[in-house]
Design a protein around this motif. Structure first.
Motif, PDB file in Angstrom:
ATOM      1  N   GLY A 152      17.110  18.394 -19.448  1.00  0.00           N
ATOM      2  CA  GLY A 152      18.095  18.409 -18.367  1.00  0.00           C
ATOM      3  C   GLY A 152      18.013  17.189 -17.464  1.00  0.00           C
ATOM      4  N   ILE A 153      17.506  16.071 -17.987  1.00  0.00           N
ATOM      5  CA  ILE A 153      17.346  14.851 -17.196  1.00  0.00           C
ATOM      6  C   ILE A 153      18.395  13.838 -17.631  1.00  0.00           C
TER       7      ILE A 153
ATOM      8  N   ASP B 272      13.776  -1.792 -23.698  1.00  0.00           N
ATOM      9  CA  ASP B 272      14.788  -0.845 -23.249  1.00  0.00           C
ATOM     10  C   ASP B 272      14.328  -0.302 -21.902  1.00  0.00           C
ATOM     11  N   HIS B 273      15.319  -0.019 -21.053  1.00  0.00           N
ATOM     12  CA  HIS B 273      15.042   0.406 -19.684  1.00  0.00           C
ATOM     13  C   HIS B 273      15.861   1.657 -19.389  1.00  0.00           C
ATOM     14  N   LEU B 274      15.247   2.589 -18.701  1.00  0.00           N
ATOM     15  CA  LEU B 274      15.882   3.870 -18.412  1.00  0.00           C
ATOM     16  C   LEU B 274      15.948   4.088 -16.910  1.00  0.00           C
ATOM     17  N   PHE B 275      17.137   4.313 -16.401  1.00  0.00           N
ATOM     18  CA  PHE B 275      17.305   4.697 -15.004  1.00  0.00           C
ATOM     19  C   PHE B 275      17.461   6.210 -14.986  1.00  0.00           C
ATOM     20  N   VAL B 276      16.556   6.872 -14.288  1.00  0.00           N
ATOM     21  CA  VAL B 276      16.554   8.337 -14.221  1.00  0.00           C
ATOM     22  C   VAL B 276      16.632   8.759 -12.753  1.00  0.00           C
ATOM     23  N   PRO B 277      17.142   9.971 -12.495  1.00  0.00           N
ATOM     24  CA  PRO B 277      17.230  10.418 -11.093  1.00  0.00           C
ATOM     25  C   PRO B 277      15.871  10.338 -10.402  1.00  0.00           C
ATOM     26  N   ILE B 278      15.892   9.887  -9.177  1.00  0.00           N
ATOM     27  CA  ILE B 278      14.657   9.652  -8.421  1.00  0.00           C
ATOM     28  C   ILE B 278      13.769  10.896  -8.386  1.00  0.00           C
ATOM     29  N   ASP B 279      14.373  12.069  -8.275  1.00  0.00           N
ATOM     30  CA  ASP B 279      13.590  13.296  -8.150  1.00  0.00           C
ATOM     31  C   ASP B 279      13.119  13.850  -9.496  1.00  0.00           C
ATOM     32  N   ARG B 280      13.481  13.184 -10.594  1.00  0.00           N
ATOM     33  CA  ARG B 280      13.056  13.634 -11.925  1.00  0.00           C
ATOM     34  C   ARG B 280      12.212  12.584 -12.650  1.00  0.00           C
ATOM     35  N   ALA B 281      11.854  11.502 -11.964  1.00  0.00           N
ATOM     36  CA  ALA B 281      11.155  10.384 -12.608  1.00  0.00           C
ATOM     37  C   ALA B 281       9.810  10.802 -13.198  1.00  0.00           C
ATOM     38  N   ASP B 282       9.019  11.546 -12.448  1.00  0.00           N
ATOM     39  CA  ASP B 282       7.709  11.967 -12.959  1.00  0.00           C
ATOM     40  C   ASP B 282       7.862  12.879 -14.170  1.00  0.00           C
ATOM     41  N   GLU B 283       8.844  13.761 -14.120  1.00  0.00           N
ATOM     42  CA  GLU B 283       9.103  14.651 -15.244  1.00  0.00           C
ATOM     43  C   GLU B 283       9.568  13.848 -16.464  1.00  0.00           C
ATOM     44  N   ALA B 284      10.428  12.857 -16.248  1.00  0.00           N
ATOM     45  CA  ALA B 284      10.886  12.002 -17.348  1.00  0.00           C
ATOM     46  C   ALA B 284       9.705  11.272 -17.981  1.00  0.00           C
ATOM     47  N   MET B 285       8.794  10.778 -17.159  1.00  0.00           N
ATOM     48  CA  MET B 285       7.607  10.107 -17.697  1.00  0.00           C
ATOM     49  C   MET B 285       6.789  11.058 -18.565  1.00  0.00           C
ATOM     50  N   ALA B 286       6.638  12.290 -18.133  1.00  0.00           N
ATOM     51  CA  ALA B 286       5.872  13.273 -18.908  1.00  0.00           C
ATOM     52  C   ALA B 286       6.562  13.552 -20.242  1.00  0.00           C
ATOM     53  N   VAL B 287       7.873  13.681 -20.237  1.00  0.00           N
ATOM     54  CA  VAL B 287       8.626  13.915 -21.471  1.00  0.00           C
ATOM     55  C   VAL B 287       8.422  12.749 -22.436  1.00  0.00           C
ATOM     56  N   LEU B 288       8.512  11.526 -21.917  1.00  0.00           N
ATOM     57  CA  LEU B 288       8.359  10.343 -22.764  1.00  0.00           C
ATOM     58  C   LEU B 288       6.935  10.227 -23.320  1.00  0.00           C
ATOM     59  N   ARG B 289       5.948  10.512 -22.499  1.00  0.00           N
ATOM     60  CA  ARG B 289       4.561  10.470 -22.979  1.00  0.00           C
ATOM     61  C   ARG B 289       4.328  11.502 -24.077  1.00  0.00           C
ATOM     62  N   ASP B 290       4.888  12.699 -23.875  1.00  0.00           N
ATOM     63  CA  ASP B 290       4.744  13.747 -24.895  1.00  0.00           C
ATOM     64  C   ASP B 290       5.424  13.338 -26.195  1.00  0.00           C
ATOM     65  N   LEU B 291       6.613  12.755 -26.109  1.00  0.00           N
ATOM     66  CA  LEU B 291       7.324  12.297 -27.304  1.00  0.00           C
ATOM     67  C   LEU B 291       6.513  11.241 -28.047  1.00  0.00           C
ATOM     68  N   SER B 292       5.918  10.347 -27.305  1.00  0.00           N
ATOM     69  CA  SER B 292       5.104   9.286 -27.906  1.00  0.00           C
ATOM     70  C   SER B 292       3.837   9.863 -28.540  1.00  0.00           C
ATOM     71  N   LYS B 293       3.231  10.827 -27.863  1.00  0.00           N
ATOM     72  CA  LYS B 293       2.001  11.455 -28.351  1.00  0.00           C
ATOM     73  C   LYS B 293       2.244  12.190 -29.675  1.00  0.00           C
ATOM     74  N   VAL B 294       3.400  12.844 -29.799  1.00  0.00           N
ATOM     75  CA  VAL B 294       3.730  13.556 -31.036  1.00  0.00           C
ATOM     76  C   VAL B 294       3.756  12.594 -32.210  1.00  0.00           C
ATOM     77  N   GLN B 295       4.221  11.375 -31.983  1.00  0.00           N
ATOM     78  CA  GLN B 295       4.304  10.372 -33.059  1.00  0.00           C
ATOM     79  C   GLN B 295       2.909   9.885 -33.478  1.00  0.00           C
ATOM     80  N   ARG B 296       1.930   9.990 -32.595  1.00  0.00           N
ATOM     81  CA  ARG B 296       0.568   9.532 -32.910  1.00  0.00           C
ATOM     82  C   ARG B 296      -0.202  10.558 -33.715  1.00  0.00           C
TER      83      ARG B 296
END
Length: 135
Positions: free
Chosen positions: A98-99, A110-134
């Motif tokens: 929902g971000i 590549d650069h992502l502009f995300v809502p200010i109040d969802r930035a930390d959550e977006a970072m967590a989603v991206l880290r999890d996505l990257s971790k799954v690939q490892r």
């Protein structure tokens, strides 16, 4: 140096970095100059006007109306401009959470502009996505 095209490598090695500052989107008429007190991170000319992505402080100093108060996440992997599916995978995962995201591809990253109040959550989603690939 050529950018990476392999989507698995791109996702695994994306290394999202939350950049300092708060950014906003503004528009000015095509025939209007960018105000001297504004230092745009991004400009894009559209038929309706010139879009500026600038710091919120610059927008307020120049008395420009703005929208989409956001944080900037840079994906530190050097992605090829013709890589297929990288941003699609990322934006789909953020959409599932929902971000909203405004993505910009530059020469190296590549650069992502995300809502200010969802930035930390977006970072967590991206880290999890990257971790799954490892794994």
């Amino acid at each position: 140096m050529a950018g990476e095209r392999d989507i698995q490598v791109l996702l695994r090695d994306m290394r999202p970095q939350l950049r300092p500052g708060t950014f906003v989107f503004c528009t000015i008429p095509l025939d209007e100059r960018i105000p001297a007190e504004v230092n745009p991170l991004l400009t894009f000319r559209e038929q309706e006007g010139t879009t500026l992505v600038i710091s919120r402080e610059d927008a307020e100093r120049a008395a420009l109306r703005y929208a989409f108060v956001s944080r900037l996440i840079t994906l530190a992997v050097h992605s090829a401009l013709d890589a297929v599916g990288f941003l699609a995978a990322i934006t789909a995962r953020l959409a599932e959470a929902g971000i909203s995201v405004n993505a910009v591809s530059a020469f190296h990253h590549d650069h992502l502009f995300v809502p200010i109040d969802r930035a930390d959550e977006a970072m967590a989603v991206l880290r999890d996505l990257s971790k799954v690939q490892r794994s």
